[in-house]
Design a protein around this motif. Structure first.
Motif, PDB file in Angstrom:
ATOM      1  N   ARG A 190       0.858  -1.191   0.000  1.00 24.57           N
ATOM      2  CA  ARG A 190       0.000   0.000   0.000  1.00 24.57           C
ATOM      3  C   ARG A 190       0.893   1.240   0.000  1.00 24.57           C
ATOM      4  O   ARG A 190       1.958   1.238   0.618  1.00 24.57           O
ATOM      5  CB  ARG A 190      -0.903   0.003   1.244  1.00 24.57           C
ATOM      6  CG  ARG A 190      -2.031   1.036   1.198  1.00 24.57           C
ATOM      7  CD  ARG A 190      -2.739   1.141   2.557  1.00 24.57           C
ATOM      8  NE  ARG A 190      -3.076  -0.161   3.105  1.00 24.57           N
ATOM      9  CZ  ARG A 190      -4.218  -0.802   2.872  1.00 24.57           C
ATOM     10  NH1 ARG A 190      -5.117  -0.257   2.081  1.00 24.57           N
ATOM     11  NH2 ARG A 190      -4.452  -1.971   3.434  1.00 24.57           N
ATOM     12  N   TYR A 192       0.841   5.460   0.692  1.00 20.21           N
ATOM     13  CA  TYR A 192       0.147   6.639   1.194  1.00 20.21           C
ATOM     14  C   TYR A 192       0.842   7.902   0.670  1.00 20.21           C
ATOM     15  O   TYR A 192       2.071   7.944   0.562  1.00 20.21           O
ATOM     16  CB  TYR A 192       0.187   6.685   2.722  1.00 20.21           C
ATOM     17  CG  TYR A 192      -0.585   5.591   3.421  1.00 20.21           C
ATOM     18  CD1 TYR A 192      -1.946   5.717   3.657  1.00 20.21           C
ATOM     19  CD2 TYR A 192       0.062   4.433   3.877  1.00 20.21           C
ATOM     20  CE1 TYR A 192      -2.662   4.722   4.318  1.00 20.21           C
ATOM     21  CE2 TYR A 192      -0.635   3.431   4.539  1.00 20.21           C
ATOM     22  CZ  TYR A 192      -2.002   3.583   4.756  1.00 20.21           C
ATOM     23  OH  TYR A 192      -2.703   2.601   5.405  1.00 20.21           O
ATOM     24  N   ARG A 214      -3.356   2.984  -3.766  1.00 22.53           N
ATOM     25  CA  ARG A 214      -2.868   4.305  -3.376  1.00 22.53           C
ATOM     26  C   ARG A 214      -3.908   4.938  -2.447  1.00 22.53           C
ATOM     27  O   ARG A 214      -5.084   5.045  -2.814  1.00 22.53           O
ATOM     28  CB  ARG A 214      -2.640   5.185  -4.596  1.00 22.53           C
ATOM     29  CG  ARG A 214      -1.704   4.549  -5.618  1.00 22.53           C
ATOM     30  CD  ARG A 214      -1.675   5.322  -6.929  1.00 22.53           C
ATOM     31  NE  ARG A 214      -1.035   4.547  -7.987  1.00 22.53           N
ATOM     32  CZ  ARG A 214      -0.935   4.937  -9.257  1.00 22.53           C
ATOM     33  NH1 ARG A 214      -1.438   6.111  -9.623  1.00 22.53           N
ATOM     34  NH2 ARG A 214      -0.349   4.162 -10.146  1.00 22.53           N
ATOM     35  N   VAL A 215      -3.461   5.382  -1.279  1.00 23.68           N
ATOM     36  CA  VAL A 215      -4.372   5.939  -0.279  1.00 23.68           C
ATOM     37  C   VAL A 215      -3.983   7.393  -0.025  1.00 23.68           C
ATOM     38  O   VAL A 215      -2.851   7.681   0.359  1.00 23.68           O
ATOM     39  CB  VAL A 215      -4.312   5.134   1.036  1.00 23.68           C
ATOM     40  CG1 VAL A 215      -5.298   5.712   2.055  1.00 23.68           C
ATOM     41  CG2 VAL A 215      -4.614   3.662   0.771  1.00 23.68           C
TER      42      VAL A 215
END
Length: 363
Positions: A190, A192, A214-215
């Motif tokens: 993940r 960020y 994608r956060v």
């Protein structure tokens, strides 16, 4: 004992370095004492401890006299830290910037003032202005434009009404890194980052981490904080965020545009004398009629003043009325600039000098 300790030539170089280190330390102590003496002489006079034009002249002279082999950038960085440490002996400056700690505004503070200052992160550009206006901080650092995304409108809008002046500028290369404790890119599950940073790294992410979620985070610093707490997570952020949250650089320079640069203004209350390499910023309005913009620019051209930036913004006073933000080369006290400003003041209904200040070193 290591084998290289028996090498007499190597030992001689090390002995010489030890002697030089002691000499450098003694010279630094002498410089610090001189700075303290200057601070005491200034006490009660109202003179500012920080003189942007003086520091700009010192750094320019050091670069001109640099014999190598250290680069001019390396020498400037060292002397910036020396000046920062000496100034802090009187009282560490408080600098407001757009927080939280870790993003590029924080890096701009360190580039301009060194690390021996008290950075004060604020939640918005408005709060950065208010901190300096209210005297809670000595100076403020605000973003004014990005080389790929253009002007920062909120900064320009607030400059019209504030009593702060531009006393310096910083140009900061936007270097994005992929920060993670993961062993390899294959282990990243993940990513960020702030939405703006994601936008600056689209191509790199598509090539190297196409399937990784994608956060979006509130800031790059928040992204680094989240990545530090989650195994297999990574953050796109700058060097300072990695330092704060102890995240190694897994992949450096992941930005798509390597020359992406953000320009910051340093805001304060003092009038800055000429440094020898200066810029002047101003904002003005003009009646909405044919040839109005030409009337703004003609005095600059006739007096030989070079314009480096021209930006228009809607005014808050009425429909289809605009303010024009202009940067020119030179100081307000330079004869050509002074003559052009005097003439402009007679031509336009509103003119505000935002500041004359030392031009930033290129990143």
């Amino acid at each position: 004992m290591a084998d290289d300790d028996r090498d007499p030539e190597l030992a001689a170089h090390r002995d010489a370095i030890d002697k030089l280190d002691r000499e450098i330390l003694a010279r630094l102590a002498e410089r610090a004492r001189r700075a303290q003496a200057i601070g005491k002489l200034k006490e009660g006079s109202g003179a500012p401890a920080y003189r942007p034009e003086r520091e700009a002249r010192v750094l320019a002279r050091i670069a001109a006299e640099n014999p190598g082999p250290l680069s001019d950038d390396a020498v400037a960085l060292l002397f910036r830290q020396i000046m920062s440490a000496c100034l802090a002996l009187e009282r560490p400056l408080k600098i407001a910037y757009l927080g939280p700690a870790g993003p590029f505004s924080h890096a701009a503070v360190e580039r301009h003032f060194g690390t021996f200052v008290d950075g004060v992160p604020e939640s918005s550009i408005d709060e950065v202005f208010r901190a300096a206006e209210a005297g809670r901080t000595d100076y403020a650092v605000v973003p004014v434009e990005n080389s790929t995304e253009g002007a920062v409108g909120r900064t320009l809008d607030l400059m019209v009404a504030t009593d702060l002046a531009v006393v310096g500028e910083v140009k900061l290369r936007v270097q994005q890194n992929l920060l993670s404790r993961a062993a390899s890119l294959a282990d990243v599950k993940r990513v960020y980052s702030h939405a703006q940073s994601f936008a600056q790294c689209v191509q790199w992410l598509s090539r190297h981490l196409p399937a990784v979620p994608r956060v979006v985070a509130a800031s790059n610093a928040e992204a680094a904080k989240l990545a530090a707490a989650e195994p297999g997570a990574a953050a796109i952020a700058g060097d300072i965020a990695g330092r704060i949250y102890a995240l190694p650089v897994l992949a450096p320079h992941v930005e798509d545009e390597p020359n992406n640069t953000t320009r910051f203004w340093v805001l304060g209350r003092q009038q800055v004398a000429a440094s020898g390499r200066d810029e002047t910023s101003l904002v003005m309005s003009t009646p909405n009629r044919p040839g109005a913009v030409h009337a703004l620019l003609e005095p600059l051209a006739r007096h030989g003043v070079s314009m480096t930036r021209f930006e228009s913004r809607p005014a808050r006073t009425g429909l289809w009325e605009y303010l024009f933000y202009i940067d020119v080369t030179g100081h307000r006290d330079d004869a050509p600039v002074a003559a052009a400003l005097a003439e402009l003041g007679q031509r336009v209904p509103f003119l505000k000098l935002l500041g004359s200040y030392p031009a930033a070193r290129e990143p």
